[in-house]
Design a protein around this motif. Structure first.
Motif, PDB file in Angstrom:
ATOM      1  N   SER A  52     -12.080 -35.142 -10.329  1.00  0.00           N
ATOM      2  CA  SER A  52     -13.272 -34.298 -10.163  1.00  0.00           C
ATOM      3  C   SER A  52     -14.467 -35.129  -9.735  1.00  0.00           C
ATOM      4  O   SER A  52     -15.278 -34.686  -8.925  1.00  0.00           O
ATOM      5  CB  SER A  52     -13.573 -33.543 -11.456  1.00  0.00           C
ATOM      6  OG  SER A  52     -13.797 -34.456 -12.498  1.00  0.00           O
ATOM      7  N   SER A  56     -16.434 -34.398  -6.330  1.00  0.00           N
ATOM      8  CA  SER A  56     -17.848 -34.012  -6.369  1.00  0.00           C
ATOM      9  C   SER A  56     -18.704 -35.080  -5.680  1.00  0.00           C
ATOM     10  O   SER A  56     -19.673 -34.761  -4.995  1.00  0.00           O
ATOM     11  CB  SER A  56     -18.291 -33.699  -7.807  1.00  0.00           C
ATOM     12  OG  SER A  56     -19.011 -34.733  -8.363  1.00  0.00           O
ATOM     13  N   THR A  59     -18.114 -34.725  -1.726  1.00  0.00           N
ATOM     14  CA  THR A  59     -18.783 -33.539  -1.163  1.00  0.00           C
ATOM     15  C   THR A  59     -20.298 -33.768  -1.165  1.00  0.00           C
ATOM     16  O   THR A  59     -21.004 -33.271  -0.296  1.00  0.00           O
ATOM     17  CB  THR A  59     -18.460 -32.241  -1.945  1.00  0.00           C
ATOM     18  OG1 THR A  59     -18.696 -32.486  -3.330  1.00  0.00           O
ATOM     19  CG2 THR A  59     -17.045 -31.775  -1.744  1.00  0.00           C
ATOM     20  N   VAL A 167     -16.915 -26.663  -4.511  1.00  0.00           N
ATOM     21  CA  VAL A 167     -17.874 -27.688  -4.927  1.00  0.00           C
ATOM     22  C   VAL A 167     -18.384 -27.390  -6.337  1.00  0.00           C
ATOM     23  O   VAL A 167     -18.420 -28.272  -7.206  1.00  0.00           O
ATOM     24  CB  VAL A 167     -19.043 -27.766  -3.910  1.00  0.00           C
ATOM     25  CG1 VAL A 167     -20.141 -28.694  -4.430  1.00  0.00           C
ATOM     26  CG2 VAL A 167     -18.532 -28.250  -2.565  1.00  0.00           C
ATOM     27  N   THR A 168     -18.743 -26.129  -6.579  1.00  0.00           N
ATOM     28  CA  THR A 168     -19.239 -25.770  -7.917  1.00  0.00           C
ATOM     29  C   THR A 168     -18.172 -26.039  -8.966  1.00  0.00           C
ATOM     30  O   THR A 168     -18.450 -26.577 -10.039  1.00  0.00           O
ATOM     31  CB  THR A 168     -19.623 -24.272  -7.959  1.00  0.00           C
ATOM     32  OG1 THR A 168     -20.395 -23.991  -6.815  1.00  0.00           O
ATOM     33  CG2 THR A 168     -20.389 -23.925  -9.207  1.00  0.00           C
ATOM     34  N   ASN A 171     -17.780 -29.806  -9.549  1.00  0.00           N
ATOM     35  CA  ASN A 171     -18.963 -30.321 -10.252  1.00  0.00           C
ATOM     36  C   ASN A 171     -18.883 -29.941 -11.728  1.00  0.00           C
ATOM     37  O   ASN A 171     -19.196 -30.746 -12.614  1.00  0.00           O
ATOM     38  CB  ASN A 171     -20.255 -29.751  -9.662  1.00  0.00           C
ATOM     39  CG  ASN A 171     -20.596 -30.414  -8.347  1.00  0.00           C
ATOM     40  OD1 ASN A 171     -20.068 -31.474  -8.031  1.00  0.00           O
ATOM     41  ND2 ASN A 171     -21.461 -29.792  -7.560  1.00  0.00           N
TER      42      ASN A 171
END
Ligand code: ASP
Length: 404
Positions: A52, A56, A59, A167-168, A171
């Motif tokens: 992750s 993150s 991106t 992306v969310t 993150n």
């Protein structure tokens, strides 16, 4: 009463565990489980955290150009510091010559030495996974990093409707993993107590004997590691990064002590990320790219140690390595340290690659086996310290404002 800071708690745990392991080895079995549990918790975190964090981070880095620039800087820093480390080791081992007159009778038999040899080419090929789920299940970090960089990069190349939830999501996963990390960190003193008292109970009886026979070799490794960690890396941080090494070191005390106690830079990675971001103020974008990469390919301490170990073995067996052979040692050591995993004893096992490159007997590994653990503890801390310095230097070069 004010709560004792975590690094003091860890230091106290370290001292107590050494005493406990030495004087009450029969009771160590009642506390060892704490170490096992702590290491299991750290390993539990690593794969989701790395995946992750890289997605993150990548991106966040955005364009191919930015990603290319960041990769180039990171890899150049890692190669440069590893080379400095190797040369420091080479100089010291040639001056002190700890192997001359070493007691060959002390050598232990190591089985399956040849089986551990994977050529550098094979190691490189394995960075591309055939099955990412399998790589994740095996905790194969280079393959996971490779896939995560690709995944993060192409996540920015799809339409916003697809990109945004991905992306969310990553993150969010990253934030959750960091929260879990912070929770696990609280148990570091107990974990370290369990691990170190176990090591002490096993080795305390032998300690003086081992030191008597291998003292010169150990001191050479420790002196070279100290020069690299206390002089070279801080100077680089000051000169290239215009940062305050002392302040950074203070903020890194928990991961450094954990690296020392666990002998694993991979297991320490969650703690390193937390400290580099929270204490030194490096952005997640930078640390999530630089640190996982560093934990797998940047091993200054291991490279330095391997170089000294190989030359020590050559000296002990009375083999005079030519200048060209010493250059081969430098190059293969650099590659071997990149290929070594961030787990205990990885550096020792991979020494066989260097030994065979210069035609030294593989059994030489048996000579340095007995003293590997204490040296592993120190070189792992240096590995982690170099990654942490790299994160600061690269963050500064990207124009970030840090706390150090
Ligand atoms: N234990 C080291 C690390 O995890 C690798 C080595 O054995 O040198 O960084």
């Amino acid at each position: 009463m004010k709560k004792l800071q975590l690094h003091w708690q860890i230091l106290i745990a370290l001292i107590l565990s050494v005493l406990f392991g030495m004087f009450f080895p029969q009771y160590v079995k009642y506390v060892e489980w704490m170490g096992t549990l702590f290491l299991r918790a750290l390993r539990m975190i690593i794969v989701p955290l790395i995946f992750s964090s890289i997605v993150s981070g990548v991106t966040g880095i955005g364009s191919a150009q930015n990603l290319g620039r960041m990769s180039l800087k990171t890899i150049s820093y890692y190669l440069l510091t590893s080379l400095f480390a190797i040369v420091t080791g080479l100089i010291l081992v040639n001056i002190i010559k700890p192997g001359i007159g070493a007691d060959l009778g002390f050598s232990k038999v190591v089985e399956d030495l040849a089986a551990t040899r994977d050529s550098f080419g094979q190691t490189l090929l394995k960075i591309v996974p055939t099955n990412i789920v399998e790589s994740m299940a095996n905790g194969d970090l280079p393959a996971i990093i490779f896939f995560a960089i690709f995944f993060g990069f192409f996540a920015t190349r799809v339409i916003p409707e697809y990109k945004e939830p991905v992306v969310t999501f990553f993150n969010a996963v990253f934030e959750i993993m960091m929260k879990i990390t912070m929770f696990v960190i609280k148990f570091t003193p107990l974990g370290i107590f369990g691990i170190v008292s176990g090591i002490m109970a096993e080795n305390a009886g032998n300690l003086l004997n081992i030191f008597g026979r291998m003292g010169a070799y150990m001191l050479t490794v420790i002196a070279a590691l100290s020069i690299h960690a206390i002089i070279t890396l801080p100077l680089l941080m000051r000169i290239i990064g215009n940062a305050n090494p002392l302040k950074h070191a203070r903020g890194m005390s928990v991961p450094l002590l954990t690296a020392f106690s666990t002998s694993s830079s991979s297991a320490t990675l969650p703690l390193t990320m937390e400290a580099v971001e929270k204490n030194s103020g490096v952005s997640n974008k930078t640390s999530s790219f630089v640190l996982p990469l560093g934990a797998t390919i940047n091993m200054d301490g291991t490279a330095l140690y391997q170089c000294i170990a190989v030359l020590f073995i050559a000296q002990a067996y009375g083999v005079d390595l030519s200048f060209l052979q010493q250059i081969i040692v430098i190059i293969t050591t650099l590659l071997a340290s990149i290929g070594a995993a961030g787990i205990p004893m990885a550096g020792l096992v991979i020494i066989t690659v260097i030994l065979s490159a210069v035609g030294l007997p593989l059994e030489g590994v048996g000579l340095i086996l007995a003293v590997d653990r204490p040296l592993d503890m120190i070189r792992t801390s240096v590995n982690v310290w170099s990654d942490a310095c790299g994160a600061v230097i690269i963050a500064k070069s990207e124009g970030e404002t840090l706390n150090v």
